[in-house]
Design a protein around this motif. Sequence first.
Motif, short mmCIF file in Angstrom:
data_model
loop_
_atom_site.label_atom_id
_atom_site.label_comp_id
_atom_site.label_asym_id
_atom_site.label_seq_id
_atom_site.Cartn_x
_atom_site.Cartn_y
_atom_site.Cartn_z
N ASP A 15 -34.02 45.54 18.90
CA ASP A 15 -33.60 47.45 18.86
C ASP A 15 -32.41 47.05 19.14
O ASP A 15 -31.85 46.36 20.30
CB ASP A 15 -34.77 47.53 20.23
N PRO A 16 -31.16 47.86 18.12
CA PRO A 16 -29.91 47.48 18.33
C PRO A 16 -29.09 48.63 19.53
O PRO A 16 -28.63 48.48 20.19
CB PRO A 16 -29.31 48.28 17.26
N VAL A 17 -30.17 49.54 20.05
CA VAL A 17 -29.35 50.49 21.30
C VAL A 17 -30.15 49.19 22.48
O VAL A 17 -28.85 49.33 23.33
CB VAL A 17 -30.19 51.57 21.40
N ILE A 18 -31.20 48.45 22.55
CA ILE A 18 -31.42 47.80 23.60
C ILE A 18 -30.25 46.19 23.40
O ILE A 18 -29.54 46.29 24.85
CB ILE A 18 -33.12 47.31 23.48
N GLY A 19 -30.07 46.06 22.41
CA GLY A 19 -28.95 44.51 22.14
C GLY A 19 -27.66 45.66 22.37
O GLY A 19 -26.92 44.97 22.84
N GLY A 20 -27.28 46.96 22.20
CA GLY A 20 -26.33 47.84 23.25
C GLY A 20 -26.26 47.28 24.81
O GLY A 20 -24.98 47.32 25.12
N ALA A 21 -26.94 48.00 25.35
CA ALA A 21 -27.00 47.88 26.37
C ALA A 21 -27.34 46.45 27.22
O ALA A 21 -26.18 46.28 28.08
CB ALA A 21 -28.91 48.51 27.07
N GLN A 22 -27.76 45.53 26.76
CA GLN A 22 -27.57 43.84 26.49
C GLN A 22 -25.67 43.82 27.05
O GLN A 22 -25.63 42.94 27.92
CB GLN A 22 -28.39 43.02 25.91
N ALA A 23 -25.76 44.20 25.72
CA ALA A 23 -24.28 43.62 25.71
C ALA A 23 -22.85 44.68 27.34
O ALA A 23 -22.14 44.20 27.42
CB ALA A 23 -23.72 43.86 24.86
N GLU A 24 -23.23 45.82 27.83
CA GLU A 24 -22.79 46.34 28.73
C GLU A 24 -23.17 45.79 29.86
O GLU A 24 -22.12 45.64 30.61
CB GLU A 24 -23.26 48.14 28.31
N LEU A 25 -24.24 45.07 29.53
CA LEU A 25 -24.73 44.74 31.06
C LEU A 25 -25.22 43.03 31.03
O LEU A 25 -26.62 42.91 31.12
CB LEU A 25 -25.80 45.77 31.84
N PRO A 26 -24.54 42.25 30.56
CA PRO A 26 -24.35 41.53 30.32
C PRO A 26 -25.27 40.26 31.69
O PRO A 26 -24.31 40.21 32.72
CB PRO A 26 -23.27 40.24 30.27
N GLY A 27 -26.43 39.75 31.52
CA GLY A 27 -27.01 38.34 32.56
C GLY A 27 -27.58 39.72 33.08
O GLY A 27 -27.61 38.97 34.16
N LEU A 28 -28.42 41.06 33.02
CA LEU A 28 -28.53 40.89 34.45
C LEU A 28 -29.69 41.48 34.18
O LEU A 28 -30.93 41.18 33.70
CB LEU A 28 -28.46 43.48 33.86
N ARG A 29 -30.83 40.89 35.85
CA ARG A 29 -31.89 40.52 35.64
C ARG A 29 -32.32 42.45 36.88
O ARG A 29 -31.44 41.99 37.49
CB ARG A 29 -32.62 39.13 36.39
N PRO A 30 -33.47 42.96 36.30
CA PRO A 30 -33.43 43.99 37.36
C PRO A 30 -33.85 43.79 38.35
O PRO A 30 -34.63 42.54 38.60
CB PRO A 30 -34.76 44.71 37.15
N CYS A 31 -33.25 44.80 39.63
CA CYS A 31 -33.26 44.02 40.89
C CYS A 31 -33.57 45.68 41.89
O CYS A 31 -33.16 47.00 41.53
CB CYS A 31 -32.43 43.39 42.09
N GLY A 32 -33.53 45.11 43.05
CA GLY A 32 -34.26 46.96 44.05
C GLY A 32 -33.98 46.32 44.87
O GLY A 32 -33.40 46.22 45.79
N PHE A 33 -35.91 46.71 45.03
CA PHE A 33 -36.77 46.82 46.16
C PHE A 33 -37.04 45.07 47.02
O PHE A 33 -37.67 44.02 46.03
CB PHE A 33 -37.58 47.73 46.30
N HIS A 34 -37.12 44.36 47.72
CA HIS A 34 -37.47 43.83 48.42
C HIS A 34 -39.18 43.32 48.32
O HIS A 34 -39.49 42.15 48.23
CB HIS A 34 -36.72 43.41 49.89
#
Length: 281
Positions: free
Chosen positions: A99-118
């Motif tokens: 999915d090139p849309v997600i590929g572009g998002a990965q490139a903009e947010l390199p190495g992001l692993r979702p986090c938020g609530f403990h």
Amino acid sequence: MENTVLREVVGPWSLATSRAFWEGFAPAALGDQRDAELRTVFRVDADWSRAAVAVRQEGARARITVSGDGDLDAAAAQTARFLSLDVDARGWAAVGARDPVIGGAQAELPGLRPCGFHSPYEAAVWAVLCQRIRITQAARLREGLMADGVLPEPARLRGAELDLPGRKPEFLRAVADAALDGVLDGESLRWLDPDAAVERVRTVKGLGPFAAELVVLRGANHPDGLPQHERRLDAEVAERYGGGTTLGDVAEAWRPFRTWAAVHLRILRERRTGEIGGPAS
């Protein structure tokens, strides 16, 4: 007491990218972070003790140092869960290739692993507080509940006299009961089928479909659930894939990282619109 764990992180990971996202995550924003570590405090859902953690990236390893007077092994494992460090992400790049849309998002947010609530407990408390009010108002209510940087343990919350609007006190007591009964256990919700986990959380009074998804996908940090009640995500899908495109049209290509793909799109939308936190400077 203090305990340090070195954990191998499988697949792409950038602590700096994840921390930059979490610093602006209004429901559970990080405090001042002055160096390369990520530091936070939280309730350990194994025993409801308070723990402090410092996480540092050392190549493909995470150095997790936890301190507190409770179960520090459980605290380290919970840290890995709320930072998604326990997810084997070797297949995440393939999602972007499909999915090139997600590929572009990965490139903009390199190495992001979702986090938020403990924890799911913390996410459920937030879900109750933010019902029918602005996020900024809910954040102030949350601050009023906290002491020493953390929410009260469920037994204390259940017995507290809460000066909150509407049915929020009633619903928070239901959340506390569910936490004490194990309904909001982070580890079990994480590894249940996501739809089954959402249905389990919906048995808690005051937690509707949107709230239950929040608890599972951002509280238990399930990597492969699909938010069905996020209008902003639906709008972003239509924006990036073309008018008339629905989440269901594109999300099959995101497996087994549907939550991750959805979070990436939501972050990019917030960067562009500032519709939650305000316009970007």
